[in-house]
Design an enzyme around this catalytic site. Structure first.
Site, mmCIF file in Angstrom:
data_model
loop_
_atom_site.group_PDB
_atom_site.id
_atom_site.type_symbol
_atom_site.label_atom_id
_atom_site.label_comp_id
_atom_site.label_asym_id
_atom_site.label_seq_id
_atom_site.Cartn_x
_atom_site.Cartn_y
_atom_site.Cartn_z
ATOM 1 N N HIS A 1 32.679 19.939 -1.694
ATOM 2 C CA HIS A 1 33.040 21.352 -1.517
ATOM 3 C C HIS A 1 33.363 21.977 -2.870
ATOM 4 C CE1 HIS A 1 34.765 19.546 2.408
ATOM 5 N NE2 HIS A 1 33.598 20.080 2.705
ATOM 6 N N CYS B 1 24.639 14.014 17.363
ATOM 7 C CA CYS B 1 25.584 13.529 16.346
ATOM 8 C C CYS B 1 26.666 14.579 16.161
ATOM 9 C CB CYS B 1 24.872 13.262 15.024
ATOM 10 S SG CYS B 1 26.051 12.902 13.685
ATOM 11 N N CYS C 1 27.108 15.960 12.355
ATOM 12 C CA CYS C 1 26.397 17.164 11.879
ATOM 13 C C CYS C 1 26.302 18.223 12.966
ATOM 14 C CB CYS C 1 25.037 16.862 11.276
ATOM 15 S SG CYS C 1 24.216 15.352 11.611
ATOM 16 N N HIS D 1 25.813 10.095 8.999
ATOM 17 C CA HIS D 1 27.091 9.740 9.625
ATOM 18 C C HIS D 1 27.020 8.344 10.231
ATOM 19 C CE1 HIS D 1 27.076 14.168 9.460
ATOM 20 N NE2 HIS D 1 28.287 13.948 9.028
ATOM 21 N N LYS E 1 28.819 4.547 -2.700
ATOM 22 C CA LYS E 1 29.224 5.675 -1.877
ATOM 23 C C LYS E 1 30.759 5.751 -1.871
ATOM 24 C CE LYS E 1 28.174 7.491 2.686
ATOM 25 N NZ LYS E 1 27.418 8.711 2.571
ATOM 26 N N LYS F 1 37.203 5.523 1.629
ATOM 27 C CA LYS F 1 38.632 5.211 1.553
ATOM 28 C C LYS F 1 38.839 3.722 1.341
ATOM 29 C CE LYS F 1 40.962 9.025 3.779
ATOM 30 N NZ LYS F 1 40.586 9.675 5.038
HETATM 31 ZN ZN LIG Z 1 25.075 13.357 11.575
#
Ligand SMILES: [Zn+2]
Length: 508
Positions: free
Chosen positions: A20, A125, A128, A146, A296, A299
């Site tokens: 973002h 999904c 998205c 995802h 990637k 956490k």
């Molecule tokens: Zn997705």
């Protein structure tokens, strides 16, 4: 001339992350570039406050959706403010005007017979908020973007916009407008998405499943599909269709990450065709950030870069600089707090801040704090000045998002040249002999004047630091005039400001 730049509006189901921050900062850099060239500018960014993901996040937080949205949107706004993103309008899709216009557009499409109702069975999904074809899924039957969320099987009566009838026209538009998608590699990707017939686009969600959204004007059991609602923000931000939106709309440039190319490159243009509006002038696409070593961010790996943490430790300009300099167009780009700190210390600190400090303090102490009067320029002065001017001129042109890293690197190269020049000329030696004292003044003048030009360019990338540094050089900037890079604009005899350390070294 006008320039309207947009960022996507972000789901508020989590805190703002580096992606973002990146898109909004790049939009801000483009706006500062256009503004320097004398354009009338409009930049919008903001939050998508509808859809299942936001609804579930509010439930999980145990808050009423309105309260949850208020808190989270506020958090996004604060982060963009912290990053010096100079937006003109912060989007909230829960804004009544936006919702009214979305419903109005839908009623028009429905009356024109472009929206149909049918039973749909498919995989969905929630990551998205999109239906997926089995071919879209990975080996574990999950969405590529995802991989941690199971797709749901849905069997629902919904409303659809028929988009296949517009496919050829869109392909033709892409063919006729080579600048429609930039950089060029994404044109190829977009064309691939349009190779096969398009399935009808589901534009509704039953309220029993999702209530957070714009109610369909022709069936109150449904709300509008979140993407359909969100994309229209690009028009409603301009007061569409009531106000004179066309002069702005005709200049629009959408900044997007590569993961939302389909929504912006396929669905949105087709929605606009169906609504009989002109298509966006340009989609500017960027890749993604990954952790150091190309891993990637996650956490579990502990390599998530939190923009707020970076700003707290290193300042907004360290992050802005790193993102501007290091986003690649050919692959994903690496980021970590260590990499940002290294770039801050070794490039901003050593190459820019130190030179300003050394040349500025030397001038201050030896020449009463005033810019020196130069003597005749030597070929090495002229060569350096030409190089710095060329790097600055890149910022006096209308550039694209994908040009930013190259332009920044050219500025850093110019700083390298400046440092080499300063070290080779060694003004601290020249000042000792009356025979070379004039040469000393020339070297100091050339160095500070070139730094000024570098800093004027850097105002588009790291505005706060650049303005602070320009104040140290005793120059002020008038944002109401068109900027044109010029040599010898530093006035001999003018007082310097107080020379401070611009980028204090930060170790862990
Ligand atoms: Zn997705």
């Amino acid at each position: 001339m006008k320039s309207y730049v947009t960022t996507p509006i972000y789901y508020v189901n989590g805190s703002p992350h580096i992606g973002h921050a990146h898109t909004s900062v790049m939009a801000d850099i483009l706006m500062r570039n256009r503004a320097a060239l004398g354009y009338d500018c409009k930049l919008t960014t903001g939050c998508d406050e509808h859809g299942q993901k936001n609804q579930e996040a509010a439930e999980k937080a145990g808050l009423e959706p309105a309260e949850y949205l208020r808190q989270r949107s506020g958090e996004f706004q604060r982060v963009f403010d912290m990053l010096d993103v100079n937006y003109d309008f912060f989007v909230h899709t829960s804004r009544p005007f936006h919702k009214e216009q979305v419903a109005r557009a839908e009623a028009k499409l429905y009356d024109a017979g472009l929206i149909i109702q049918k039973q749909y069975r498919g995989l969905y999904c929630t990551g998205c908020e999109q239906f997926k074809k089995p071919s879209d899924l990975n080996d574990e039957n999950r969405c590529q973007d995802h991989p941690n969320i199971d797709v749901e099987e849905l069997d629902e009566l919904n409303y659809f916009l028929r988009i296949e009838p517009y496919r050829q026209r869109l392909l033709q538009h892409i063919e006729d407008n080579p600048g429609f998608v930039k950089p060029a590699k994404y044109v190829k990707e977009l064309k691939q998405m349009l190779e096969e017939p398009l399935e009808d686009l589901c534009i509704s969600r039953p309220k029993r499943r999702v209530s957070l959204g714009v109610e369909l004007p022709f069936d109150t059991d449904y709300v509008t599909y979140v993407w359909f609602d969100a994309l229209i923000n690009y028009l409603t931000n301009l007061g569409w269709p009531e106000e004179d939106y066309q002069p702005w709309w005709s200049t629009v440039e959408h900044l997007i990450g590569k993961d939302i190319l389909k929504t912006h490159g396929v669905y949105w243009p087709i929605m606009l065709m169906a609504m009989e509006e002109t298509l966006p002038r340009q989609l500017s696409v960027h890749g993604h950030w990954v952790g150091a070593g190309g891993l990637k961010m996650s956490k579990t790996l502990g390599n998530v870069v939190d923009p707020v943490e970076v700003v707290d430790q290193l300042g907004a300009d360290a992050l802005r600089y790193y993102m501007a300099r290091n986003m690649r167009t050919d692959s994903d780009s690496q980021i970590s707090i260590d990499l940002i700190r290294q770039a801050y210390n070794s490039e901003l600190g050593n190459k820019l801040g130190n030179l300003l400090s050394r040349a500025g303090k030397f001038t201050s102490s030896k020449y009463d704090g005033c810019v020196t009067e130069p003597g005749a320029l030597q070929p090495e002065d002229e060569a350096l000045r030409a190089e710095v001017l060329a790097a600055a001129q890149g910022f006096a042109k209308h550039f694209e998002m994908s040009d930013i890293p190259t332009l920044v690197r050219q500025l850093v190269d110019a700083c390298d040249q400046l440092n080499e020049y300063f070290a080779a000329q060694a003004p601290w030696g020249l000042i000792k002999d009356p025979a070379t004292e004039e040469r000393c003044r020339t070297v100091l003048y050339v160095t500070l004047d070139c730094l000024r030009l570098v800093l004027e360019s850097f105002r588009q990338i790291i505005p706060t630091s650049a303005d602070r540094a320009l104040a140290m050089l005793g120059t002020e900037f008038d944002d109401n005039t068109v900027w044109a890079p010029q040599l010898s604009a530093l006035k001999a005899g003018a007082p310097l400001g107080e020379i401070e350390t611009l980028f204090p070294r930060i170790t862990e």
